[in-house]
Design a protein around this motif. Structure first.
Motif, short mmCIF file in Angstrom:
data_model
loop_
_atom_site.label_atom_id
_atom_site.label_comp_id
_atom_site.label_asym_id
_atom_site.label_seq_id
_atom_site.Cartn_x
_atom_site.Cartn_y
_atom_site.Cartn_z
N TYR A 85 0.74 -1.32 0.10
CA TYR A 85 0.02 -0.09 -0.03
C TYR A 85 0.62 1.56 -0.10
CZ TYR A 85 -3.95 -3.21 0.75
OH TYR A 85 -4.76 -4.22 0.90
N SER A 130 0.67 2.76 -3.29
CA SER A 130 -0.70 3.36 -3.47
C SER A 130 -0.65 4.70 -3.09
CB SER A 130 -2.03 2.53 -2.55
OG SER A 130 -1.87 1.20 -2.86
N TYR A 131 0.12 5.09 -1.78
CA TYR A 131 -0.04 6.21 -1.24
C TYR A 131 0.79 7.46 -2.11
CZ TYR A 131 -2.74 5.00 2.82
OH TYR A 131 -3.81 4.64 3.72
N TRP A 142 -8.85 4.25 -3.11
CA TRP A 142 -9.37 2.79 -3.16
C TRP A 142 -9.16 2.07 -4.39
CZ3 TRP A 142 -13.58 0.72 -5.75
CH2 TRP A 142 -14.28 1.55 -6.34
N PHE A 146 -5.55 0.93 -3.78
CA PHE A 146 -5.43 0.08 -3.10
C PHE A 146 -5.70 -1.39 -3.46
CE2 PHE A 146 -5.14 0.68 1.55
CZ PHE A 146 -4.66 1.69 1.71
N THR A 158 -2.75 -2.34 -6.56
CA THR A 158 -1.59 -2.81 -5.93
C THR A 158 -1.61 -4.25 -5.25
OG1 THR A 158 -1.87 -1.45 -3.72
CG2 THR A 158 -0.19 -0.44 -5.22
N GLN A 159 -2.69 -4.51 -5.10
CA GLN A 159 -2.89 -5.90 -4.65
C GLN A 159 -3.80 -6.85 -5.57
OE1 GLN A 159 -1.49 -7.06 -2.02
NE2 GLN A 159 -1.64 -5.71 -0.40
N TYR A 187 -8.42 -7.82 1.70
CA TYR A 187 -8.00 -6.81 0.53
C TYR A 187 -9.29 -5.89 0.24
CZ TYR A 187 -3.88 -9.40 -0.21
OH TYR A 187 -2.75 -10.05 -0.04
N PHE A 238 -9.88 -3.44 3.49
CA PHE A 238 -8.92 -2.43 3.38
C PHE A 238 -9.21 -1.35 2.31
CE2 PHE A 238 -5.33 -5.56 5.14
CZ PHE A 238 -6.10 -5.60 6.16
N ALA A 239 -9.82 -1.91 1.17
CA ALA A 239 -10.11 -0.65 0.13
C ALA A 239 -11.37 0.05 0.53
CB ALA A 239 -10.19 -1.53 -1.27
N THR A 251 -10.57 2.53 2.86
CA THR A 251 -9.97 3.80 2.58
C THR A 251 -10.94 4.59 1.53
OG1 THR A 251 -8.11 2.39 1.99
CG2 THR A 251 -8.09 4.42 0.90
#
Ligand SMILES: [Zn+2]
Length: 227
Positions: free
Chosen positions: A6, A9-10, A22, A25, A28-29, A201, A204-205, A208
């Motif tokens: 992540y 992502s940032y 998101w 997020f 990247t996964q 996953y 977390f998205a 976000t």
């Protein structure tokens, strides 16, 4: 690698503020998200007895999601998908955004290369590579924690956007989940491990997405009250 992905992502979000975090997020996964589905369907194979302190999961047969060629194809598909995205909402700078989304997808393979121990194929199921930082639980966990922390700092504190709400809590939450995957109970089989990761996953998205919405509302409310 798990939460360390992540950080990319940032960093990309900082470069292109028009990309929803998101989306990044998920990008990247993406390799792992498809991996979870393929494990469930039996298309790819893994086991949870890697013998490595940093990760219990050993990639046995991952020609589609985790080979270098497979990851490049997935990245290219992401560029095309984002380029022809049906929604008009994200249309500005679409060439740049779609390219950055492709880079986000490919970054997964590069970061996995650092931690995996010779189970990432170059093409098909052959020529397996990996620098093996998973041989140390402490160092792989520390690297992921630092990567994520630096990524978050770069985004939140070098932009003047006031979207810091809940960031530290979210960071600690991700660290706890990661600590659980390293030092917590080992999943009895790869399908349970894949289900857990798949839920993580998406969760977390979603978090976000909600954080971005709350941040935007708070900024909007502050702007109104400043008038
Ligand atoms: Zn992976």
């Amino acid at each position: 690698m798990f939460i360390g992905h992540y950080s990319v992502s940032y960093v990309i979000k900082k470069k292109e503020l028009g990309l929803p975090l998101w989306h990044l997020f998920l990008a990247t996964q993406l390799m792992d998200i498809i991996w979870c589905i393929f494990i469930f369907w039996g298309i790819e194979k893994a086991d949870t007895n890697s013998g490595l302190p940093g990760s219990h999961i050993h990639l046995e047969y991952m020609p589609y999601t985790h080979s270098l060629i497979g990851s490049l194809i997935l990245s290219a598909l992401m560029v095309v998908f984002y380029r022809i995205l049906p929604s008009n909402k994200y249309k500005a700078n679409l060439n740049r955004k779609s390219l950055l989304m492709g880079i986000a997808v490919f970054s997964h393979w590069v970061l996995d290369l650092i931690v995996h121990y010779k189970d990432l194929p170059i093409i098909g199921n052959s020529f397996k590579v990996g620098f093996g930082l998973y041989s140390s639980a402490f160092w792989s966990f520390t690297l992921e924690s630092i990567l994520l922390g630096v990524g978050m700092l770069i985004y939140y504190y070098s932009t003047n956007l006031k979207k810091k709400y809940g960031t530290l809590t979210f960071y600690l939450f991700l660290l706890i989940i990661n600590a659980n995957t390293v030092w917590g109970p080992v999943a009895p089989n790869e399908k349970i491990a894949a289900t857990f990761l798949f839920i993580c996953y998406l969760l977390f998205a979603l978090i976000t997405l909600l954080m971005e919405k709350v941040g935007k509302n708070k900024v909007a409310n502050n702007d109104i009250s400043n008038f």
